[in-house]
Design an enzyme around this catalytic site. Structure first.
Site: not given
Ligand code: 13P
Length: 254
Positions: A11-13, A97, A99, A169, A175, A215
């Site tokens: 997931n590149w966000k 997600h 976020e 998650e 993150g 992470s």
């Molecule tokens: P990180 O791997 O940067 O913690 O992010 C996880 C995530 O939200 C994947 O969707």
């Protein structure tokens, strides 16, 4: 027991530009080759899906959207429909997600409708669930994860469950560098599988892939993947470079 193909998703966000995304896709195309023992997908920003899907045509690396609108068309400025994602070359979509839920206030109701939109557009859907730190500390992890799962799946019929993936998650692990321990992940994943068995039957639950996200990196992926109910990873930061994402894809001989 049902064989579940491991599924590694990046997931590149809101990261990487056109040039950086294309360079990473080219490297993934090259390094993943035609291996079929692990499924790989990337989720770039929506504006780059078309170009990346073309760049990856013929490769097993699939491309998906990070979100979609809960409506199919109309006056929804700034939104992108699931059908538009599919039209641009996406084969999957991430829904719910953390976020989206916690930064943009998305509700379980919206998440359920987005899952429906994704399926209607012919996309496979990754439904994300996970508790906040305060929910974990208050002993609410199981209740939160079960609620998000049952609500998120409420418009899905049994025949469609093969196109669903659930990603656990924990919000406190995203993150932050604080990965859930294998025991913490295992506890939630096995509870989730049991819960889905109650909703849709044991057979469907056994085939369902449950990814862990939060992470994940080359150093912890093998241990997480050794947990019986962890079937893959949804990776954020470490999916942004081939140097980190390739060892995650190759976890079994990393
Ligand atoms: P990180 O791997 O940067 O913690 O992010 C996880 C995530 O939200 C994947 O969707």
């Amino acid at each position: 027991m049902t064989e579940r193909t491991p599924f590694m998703a990046g997931n590149w966000k809101m990261n990487l530009d056109r040039k950086g995304g294309l360079a990473l896709a080219a490297e993934l195309r090259d390094r993943v080759g035609d291996r079929k023992d692990v499924e790989v997908a990337i989720f770039p920003p929506a504006v780059y899906i078309d170009e990346l899907a073309r760049a990856l045509a013929g490769s097993p690396v699939r491309v998906g959207g990070q979100d979609c609108c809960e409506e199919s068309s109309g006056a929804f400025t700034g939104e992108v429909s699931a059908a538009m994602l599919a039209d641009s070359g996406a084969e999957l979509v991430i829904v719910g997600h953390s976020e989206r839920r916690h930064v943009y206030g998305e509700t379980d109701e919206q998440v359920a409708k987005k899952v429906r939109q994704g399926l209607d557009a012919g996309l496979d859907v990754i439904l994300c669930v996970g508790e906040l730190l305060e929910e974990r500390e208050a002993g609410q992890t199981q209740a939160v994860v079960r609620r998000q799962t049952s609500e998120g799946l409420k418009l899905v019929n049994e025949g469609e469950m093969a196109r669903l993936v659930v990603a656990y998650e924990p919000v406190w692990a995203i993150g932050t560098g604080h990965t859930a321990s294998p025991a913490q992940a295992g506890e939630v994943h096995s509870d989730l599988r049991e819960f889905v068995a109650g909703l849709h039957g044991a057979h469907i639950a056994q085939s369902l892939r449950i990814q862990y996200g939060g992470s994940v990196n080359p150093a912890n992926v093998a241990e997480l993947m050794s947990v019986p109910d962890v079937d893959g990873a949804l990776v954020g930061g470490a999916s942004l470079s081939a140097e980190k994402f390739i060892p995650i894809i190759e976890f079994d001989h990393a």
